[in-house]
Design an enzyme around this catalytic site. Structure first.
Site, short mmCIF file in Angstrom:
data_model
loop_
_atom_site.label_atom_id
_atom_site.label_comp_id
_atom_site.label_asym_id
_atom_site.label_seq_id
_atom_site.Cartn_x
_atom_site.Cartn_y
_atom_site.Cartn_z
N ASP A 14 9.45 -3.31 3.00
CA ASP A 14 8.96 -4.18 4.08
C ASP A 14 8.06 -5.20 3.41
O ASP A 14 6.95 -4.88 2.99
CB ASP A 14 8.19 -3.31 5.10
CG ASP A 14 7.39 -4.15 6.10
OD1 ASP A 14 7.61 -5.39 6.16
OD2 ASP A 14 6.56 -3.57 6.81
N LYS A 75 5.15 -15.65 2.80
CA LYS A 75 6.23 -15.45 3.78
C LYS A 75 6.25 -16.56 4.84
O LYS A 75 7.28 -16.82 5.46
CB LYS A 75 6.01 -14.09 4.45
CG LYS A 75 7.16 -13.57 5.28
CD LYS A 75 6.85 -12.16 5.74
CE LYS A 75 7.88 -11.61 6.69
NZ LYS A 75 7.58 -10.20 7.06
N GLU A 179 13.31 -6.69 10.91
CA GLU A 179 12.23 -5.70 11.01
C GLU A 179 12.34 -4.80 12.25
O GLU A 179 12.22 -3.58 12.13
CB GLU A 179 10.86 -6.41 10.94
CG GLU A 179 10.61 -6.99 9.55
CD GLU A 179 9.54 -8.06 9.50
OE1 GLU A 179 8.90 -8.33 10.53
OE2 GLU A 179 9.35 -8.64 8.41
N ASP A 205 5.16 -5.45 17.61
CA ASP A 205 4.71 -5.48 16.21
C ASP A 205 3.49 -6.38 16.06
O ASP A 205 3.61 -7.61 16.02
CB ASP A 205 5.88 -5.97 15.33
CG ASP A 205 5.52 -5.97 13.84
OD1 ASP A 205 4.34 -5.82 13.48
OD2 ASP A 205 6.46 -6.16 13.02
P1 ADP Z 1 2.04 -7.25 8.11
O1 ADP Z 1 1.52 -7.94 9.33
O2 ADP Z 1 1.86 -8.04 6.89
O3 ADP Z 1 3.43 -6.73 8.28
P2 ADP Z 1 0.78 -4.62 8.58
O4 ADP Z 1 1.72 -4.29 9.64
O5 ADP Z 1 0.57 -3.62 7.50
O6 ADP Z 1 1.09 -5.98 7.83
O7 ADP Z 1 -0.62 -4.93 9.28
C1 ADP Z 1 -1.75 -5.24 8.53
C2 ADP Z 1 -2.95 -5.33 9.45
O8 ADP Z 1 -3.21 -4.04 10.02
C3 ADP Z 1 -4.22 -5.74 8.72
O9 ADP Z 1 -4.90 -6.72 9.48
C4 ADP Z 1 -5.02 -4.46 8.66
O10 ADP Z 1 -6.42 -4.71 8.64
C5 ADP Z 1 -4.59 -3.80 9.96
N1 ADP Z 1 -4.84 -2.36 9.96
C6 ADP Z 1 -4.41 -1.43 9.08
N2 ADP Z 1 -4.88 -0.22 9.39
C7 ADP Z 1 -5.64 -0.37 10.51
C8 ADP Z 1 -6.42 0.51 11.32
N3 ADP Z 1 -6.52 1.79 11.02
N4 ADP Z 1 -7.05 -0.01 12.40
C9 ADP Z 1 -6.97 -1.32 12.68
N5 ADP Z 1 -6.28 -2.21 11.97
C10 ADP Z 1 -5.62 -1.74 10.88
MG MG Z 2 5.08 -6.40 9.36
#
Ligand code: ADP
Ligand code: MG
Length: 396
Positions: A14, A75, A179, A205
């Site tokens: 991912d 991205k 996704e 998402d």
């Molecule tokens: P992307 O958007 O790049 O696909 P993710 O789905 O991994 O990435 O999301 C990343 C975001 O999730 C970041 O802003 C991170 O701070 C937040 N995040 C990760 N774990 C937690 C948590 N336990 N509580 C709140 N926010 C979180």
């Molecule tokens: Mg994502």
């Protein structure tokens, strides 16, 4: 596909805007692969420091010290023209330099061994290379094959550029998949034999920088189709961090009558600490932010409650629900017709977000048994194993 039945494993990646995740089918289940820091997701950031290149956690951790040479969000640029209005909007917000390349594609300018320019796909290739290495260290063998995911709204040129990034990273990209489909596969929705007619699935998402909702249908053969997408390309965890940072900066001003917002290092330290505090507030009701010598030698310490965090971000959370409603309207679907709601993206770990989505769907159970920031890579790993072995799941 039997030709791929050699010993080299196939992984699922991912490639996220803010974080990436890699997974593999092993021991008859999906394993999310931790990186060299022990983390199950890796920041999609690359930093250039003099002659050194840092990818992932190390890059994100030093961003406050080297903002012009720390690249993230590639991205947002990949497979797009420099003249694209989205690119024009995005580069205004990016702290690094993006120029128009000779063929009309955006080029990222960094100071590295003098000066260098990179295409977005070259930056993405560095991140994919890091994910490949992570998998190789874990599996103890060379990884050749990969399934890489892309957003459902990507047009033709963006997945193509993403695939090229995979090739640059030395991967044979056996499939590109969107996704929300990967997330649905993570929940096994593609191989339900009990589907009568069609099933409707909604994927919510909320990640680090973007929010995407997709409405999908699954027919009785398990074929998934995306029916409608909606979203906001600038709504996610970064905004929640920023609101915490602003709140702390205001509190600092109130207490000491000093404005630290112009100080990059103080702001960077606040942002790093706020991000960690935000994670804690997803399982605890309160936490504190403690920073020694934050600005002009003055220490800063402040309690932060979950209620305060929710209060600061309620506008964004409400916006997510509005967009969710728009997506259902676009798909011409009543919320009562949605059979499954899947939560994806790290920011759906926030309890208030979960409650609001659940409330919107009149209290229904949500699919959140797979960690939301790992669900897309999870599904990609299942697909990778199936594609490589002709639908038979074999260990990596
Ligand atoms: P992307 O958007 O790049 O696909 P993710 O789905 O991994 O990435 O999301 C990343 C975001 O999730 C970041 O802003 C991170 O701070 C937040 N995040 C990760 N774990 C937690 C948590 N336990 N509580 C709140 N926010 C979180
Ligand atoms: Mg994502």
């Amino acid at each position: 596909m039997a030709g791929r039945g050699n010993n080299s494993p196939a992984i699922g990646i991912d490639l996220g805007t803010t974080y990436s995740c890699v997974a593999v089918w092993k021991h008859n289940r999906v394993e999310i692969i931790p990186n060299d820091q022990g983390n199950r997701t890796t920041p999609s950031s690359v930093a250039f420091a003099d002659s050194e290149r840092i990818i992932g956690d190390g890059a994100k951790n030093q961003v406050a010290l080297n903002p012009a040479n720390t690249i993230f969000g590639a991205k947002r640029l990949i497979g797009r023209r420099f003249s694209d209005s989205k690119v024009q909007q995005d580069i205004k917000l990016l702290p690094f330099k993006v120029i128009k390349g000779s063929s009309g594609t955006p080029k990222i300018v960094v100071t590295y061994k003098g000066q260098e320019k990179f295409l977005a796909e070259e930056i993405s290739a560095m991140i994919l290379g890091k994910m490949k290495e992570t998998a190789e260290a874990y599996l103890g063998k060379v990884v050749k094959y990969a399934v890489i995911t892309v957003p459902a709204y990507f047009d033709d040129s963006q997945p193509r550029a993403t695939k090229r990034a995979g090739t640059i990273a030395g991967l044979d990209v056996i499939r590109m998949i969107d996704e929300p489909t990967a997330a649905a596969v993570a929940y096994g929705l593609d191989n339900k034999s009990d589907i009568v007619g069609k099933k409707n699935v909604l994927v919510f998402d909320l990640g680090g920088g973007t929010f995407d909702v997709s409405v999908m249908t699954i027919d009785k053969r398990g074929v998934l189709e995306v029916k409608a997408v909606a979203g906001d390309t600038h709504l996610g965890g970064d905004d929640f961090d920023n609101r915490m940072v602003d709140h702390c900066a205001m509190e600092f001003k109130r207490r000491c009558d000093k404005d630290l917002t112009g100080n990059q290092q103080a702001m960077g330290r606040l942002r790093f600490t706020s991000d960690k505090a935000k994670w804690i507030l997803s399982y605890a009701n309160r936490t504190s932010i403690e920073l020694d010598g934050l600005y002009e030698g003055i220490d800063f310490s402040m309690k932060f409650t979950r209620a305060k965090f929710e209060d600061l971000n309620m506008g964004s959370f409400n916006k997510c629900i509005d967009i969710l409603e728009t997506c259902l309207n676009d798909a011409n679907m009543k919320k009562s017709c949605v059979d499954q709601v899947i939560l994806v993206g790290g920011s759906t770990r926030i309890p208030k977000v979960q409650h609001m989505v659940q409330e919107f769907f009149d209290g229904r159970e949500l699919c959140n048994s797979v960690n939301p920031d790992e669900a897309v890579a999870y599904g990609a790993a299942v697909i990778a194993a199936k594609v490589k072995c002709g639908d038979i799941l074999l260990d990596a």
